[in-house]
Structure formats: structure tokens, C-alpha cells
Scaffold this active site. Sequence first.
Site, short mmCIF file in Angstrom:
data_model
loop_
_atom_site.label_atom_id
_atom_site.label_comp_id
_atom_site.label_asym_id
_atom_site.label_seq_id
_atom_site.Cartn_x
_atom_site.Cartn_y
_atom_site.Cartn_z
N ASP A 91 2.35 4.85 -4.30
CA ASP A 91 1.21 4.50 -3.27
C ASP A 91 1.27 2.91 -3.30
O ASP A 91 1.59 2.00 -4.17
CB ASP A 91 -0.13 4.86 -4.06
N ILE A 92 1.31 2.41 -1.69
CA ILE A 92 1.35 1.07 -1.57
C ILE A 92 0.07 0.12 -2.23
O ILE A 92 -1.09 0.81 -1.95
CB ILE A 92 1.36 0.79 -0.26
N ASN A 99 -3.73 -4.17 5.99
CA ASN A 99 -4.40 -3.91 7.47
C ASN A 99 -5.64 -4.88 7.87
O ASN A 99 -5.71 -5.25 9.06
CB ASN A 99 -5.13 -2.42 7.24
N ASP A 108 1.33 -0.23 9.71
CA ASP A 108 2.41 0.71 10.14
C ASP A 108 3.71 0.17 9.78
O ASP A 108 4.44 1.03 9.27
CB ASP A 108 2.23 1.04 11.90
N GLU A 134 -1.16 5.83 3.02
CA GLU A 134 -0.04 5.09 2.20
C GLU A 134 0.48 5.38 1.02
O GLU A 134 1.15 4.71 0.11
CB GLU A 134 -0.61 3.47 1.96
#
Lengths: 242, 264
Positions: A91-92, A99, A108, A134
Amino acid sequence: VQAPAPTTSHRLRLDAALRLLQQAGITLPQRGEAGLDDAAWLQLVVDGLCDLSSRDALTGLGNRRAFEIALAREVDRVARAGEPALVLMVDIDHFKRVNDTWGHAVGDDVIRSVGRALADCIRPMDTIARFGGEEFALILPNCPPAFGQSVAERIRLKVENRPVTLPAGDLVKVTVSIGGAFAPQWVRSSAALWVERADRELFRAKASGRNRACLEQPPISDVSAEEKGMLFGTSTLQDLES
Amino acid sequence: MSGADATNPKPARRATVMAVTSGKGGVGKTFVSANLAVALARRGERVLVLDADLGLANLDVVLNLFPKITLHDVFTGKHTLDEAIVAVPGGFSALLAGSGMVEYSRMTPELRERLTQVIDEVAPRFDRILLDTGAGISDVVLYTVSLADEVVIVATPEPTSLTDAYATIKVLAAQQNRRSLRVVINQVLRAGEGRVIRGQLQAVVDRFVTPLDPESPVKLELLGEIPSDPAVREAIKRRQLVSTVSPGAPSAQAFGMLAGKLCG
């Protein structure tokens, strides 16, 4: 399912399907091209649609559907062959912040970049997919438990060492948290439980500061002194005597 | 199905498969399996005890039955399952491991395949199958337990037995996501000891075993306690089952209560 006879295939409404394939950059030969009968051409359309429905539009990686199919197959294989296999959930970190700061287009880009970094780390036999948002998921068949942590660590470092360059030249530093769990060998289990266990480790990685990899420890059969102390708590057995 | 989340739903009219396991050896797994089988048979159940302690089988010794055809012959394809199933005095059936099973003390894909096949084949013909597993938590034992719908853990009040039973509970909770396990406390000296020990085990589990889903913690149920009973020693000496030869003995009565609980 009975395939339509080639003679009736011209009656199928394929416009939407062909538009989808074209939009995804999947090029098909012209219908009726030499050496290609109607059925063979139709097969190519179906193959293209299958490919499309198992891929993630943003990253080009497998999507969640493809992951679930691969995972179910792996669960079966592990139970039959007893080979070790590892699932990693990636997971980022602080993606919402990316964002909010840079906008969704950069978001993106970050997702695509992480996807590429992950894809660069894996072996041909491995499965990689965008699990959602993500979050990515990897299946590493035949990965010995002793190597699990270093494999996860290598993936984490790969992402950390590859910041995303913005069109204006800014660098966005990206890190990931990783949670992993091995399939219990020989034991009948389920895909859902496997992912749940890896997810729990991901949660642990997030909670202990992010940008780290946590792997589920093999079930510990050791019984600590503290546990024994409680197990043989004298009070209750003495109660019985009195 | 309350056990490991199996991938296939249980088909209709299939036996309930119960693994009888313990962690420590020598606490009476086989004794419990065999006597429970007698008590269940008395209640009209069709019961099969399968000697799943492949490396160190001793159900044959407990039952004093040494058939020519055993599970080993089924595994090697020399005989059919029907030829290997023996009728035991006491009204139940048994599948004995037989000698030459040492080669199956390690888990292999072949062994997995064969065990599964055997269980699938006999399951429609019985109401209940008791898998008398080996001691310890080797991959063979864990795999055998994973084939079962329900798990019964046998322990004695001895500290080493309780420690190993607890370790087994821990591993089964973590590895197979078992949420509900039954315990039988064997050789209790005072009535009520089983209840106390179950409580003790449950307290340690509540404290140290974290379930995947905090909403469904690991629950231990006391299936029953078997009193230490001279009639048991007498029966063992004569290679008989206490439930068959001394149905009035305290231990035999206790097995009757266990069976009653299982049959609901």
C-alpha cells in the site's frame, strides 16, 4: 456454453466490444482477412475482451479479478504440493497527501510508477495485481519462508529508491508499506483468509510507522513463561481441593 | 462447518469428521477415540475410527486387533478400503494403519492425496469419523486435523500435557483459523477438575491468542472429563475397552456423557 456457429456470427452486435478493444490499444486483424475464418476472428475478439477484463486500466497490471483467480489456483496448489507461497499486500504511504498536494493526475502517475517498480521486482511465475485504490497484491509461489522478509524488503527499497519525477521537474518521494503472509502448507485454507492475514500484517506495518515490511510470523508453538504461569495458576486448582 | 474454512460445502449425508489430537503423546488420544466410539455406537451412530497416527500407530494394540489388511495396503493399492475396514466388538468400525507406515511419517503430496481420498470414500457411509492423530504438531498431524470438521483436544491435568495442549490450540487458531475447539480432560482425580482446567486454558487463550477477527475469539468447550479409574487399568491390561467390558465403571459412564453431548 455452446459457441455460435460461424455462419451466424455476423449477426452478433460487436460494436461496443470492438470499441473497447480499440480504446485499450488491442489491435485485431481485419475481419475476413486471408486465412482467418469467422470463428477464428471471433476467438480473437473474445481473447481480447478476456485480456481486457483481467487488466487494470491505469497500470496495465492484473486487476483484482485476475488476482482472485490466481490466488484461488495457488491455494489449491499449495494444499496439494505443500510448497510454500507468499502473498504480499503493498500500500502506498500517505497517498491521500499526494493527491491533495499535487492533484489526481500526479496521484495516477505515482500509482503507475509504483506498479512498474513492483513489476520490476518479480519473477515470471509471480502474480502482480492492482488490488484497488493505492493497494497492490503479489503472489510469490515457491517462496521459502526464510527468504520472505528479504524479498519484501527488496520490493520496499525498490519503490523508495525510485521517486516520481513531475513534468515540472519536482521529485515526489514515494514509499510503501508491505504486509505478507505465507499460505499454511498442506492445510486446506481459503483465499479470503490468506489475504486477510496479509492485510493484518499490512495494518501492522502502517501502525508501526509505514515504509516497512511486516510478515506474519510462523505460528509459534512455544509457550512463554508468562503463559505457563497463567496456565498453571495455582489458585483455582487449590480452590477445588478445599 | 465450524472448522478450518473449507473450500467446499459439506455434501449431504456425510459423516462429521472429528480429529482427536493432543500435542503431547501418551495422554490417551487412542483410548478416548476408541471408548468414545463405543459410546457413540451405543447411541445408534455409525462410527469409524481411523488410525491417523501413521508413523507410530497403536490403535491396533488398544483394540487388540491385528488384521492382515490395513490402511497401508489401501495406500499401496493392494487392497480395497472395504477389505481394510474392520468391525470392532463394541459396535464400531476401524481402519488400522498397520506396520510399514513409517514412510508416511513425513508429509508428501501422495500422502495428502491418499488420506483425502480415503476420508472422502468412507464419509458417506458413516455418521461420524474419528481421526486418531499422532502426537505433536508435525505437518502430518496438522494436515490430518485440517481435514476434520471438528477438533477434540485430549489432555491430562499434568503440566506438560496442558502446555502441549495449549500450544496445539495456539497453532490451530493461527494456522487453521479454528474458532471452536473441544477439550477432553483425561485421568482427572477430582470431579470438576476438567471444568477448572478448561477455564484455565480459556483464560490463557483469551489473553495470548489473538484471533484474526476480534469479533470471533477462540472458544474452548469442555466436552467432558474422564475420571482416573481402576477399571481402565484393568481393561487395558486385558487389552479390552473399558466401555465394552465395564459399562458401569465411572470412566465408561463419563464416555456415555461425552457421547450424549455430541449427539445433542
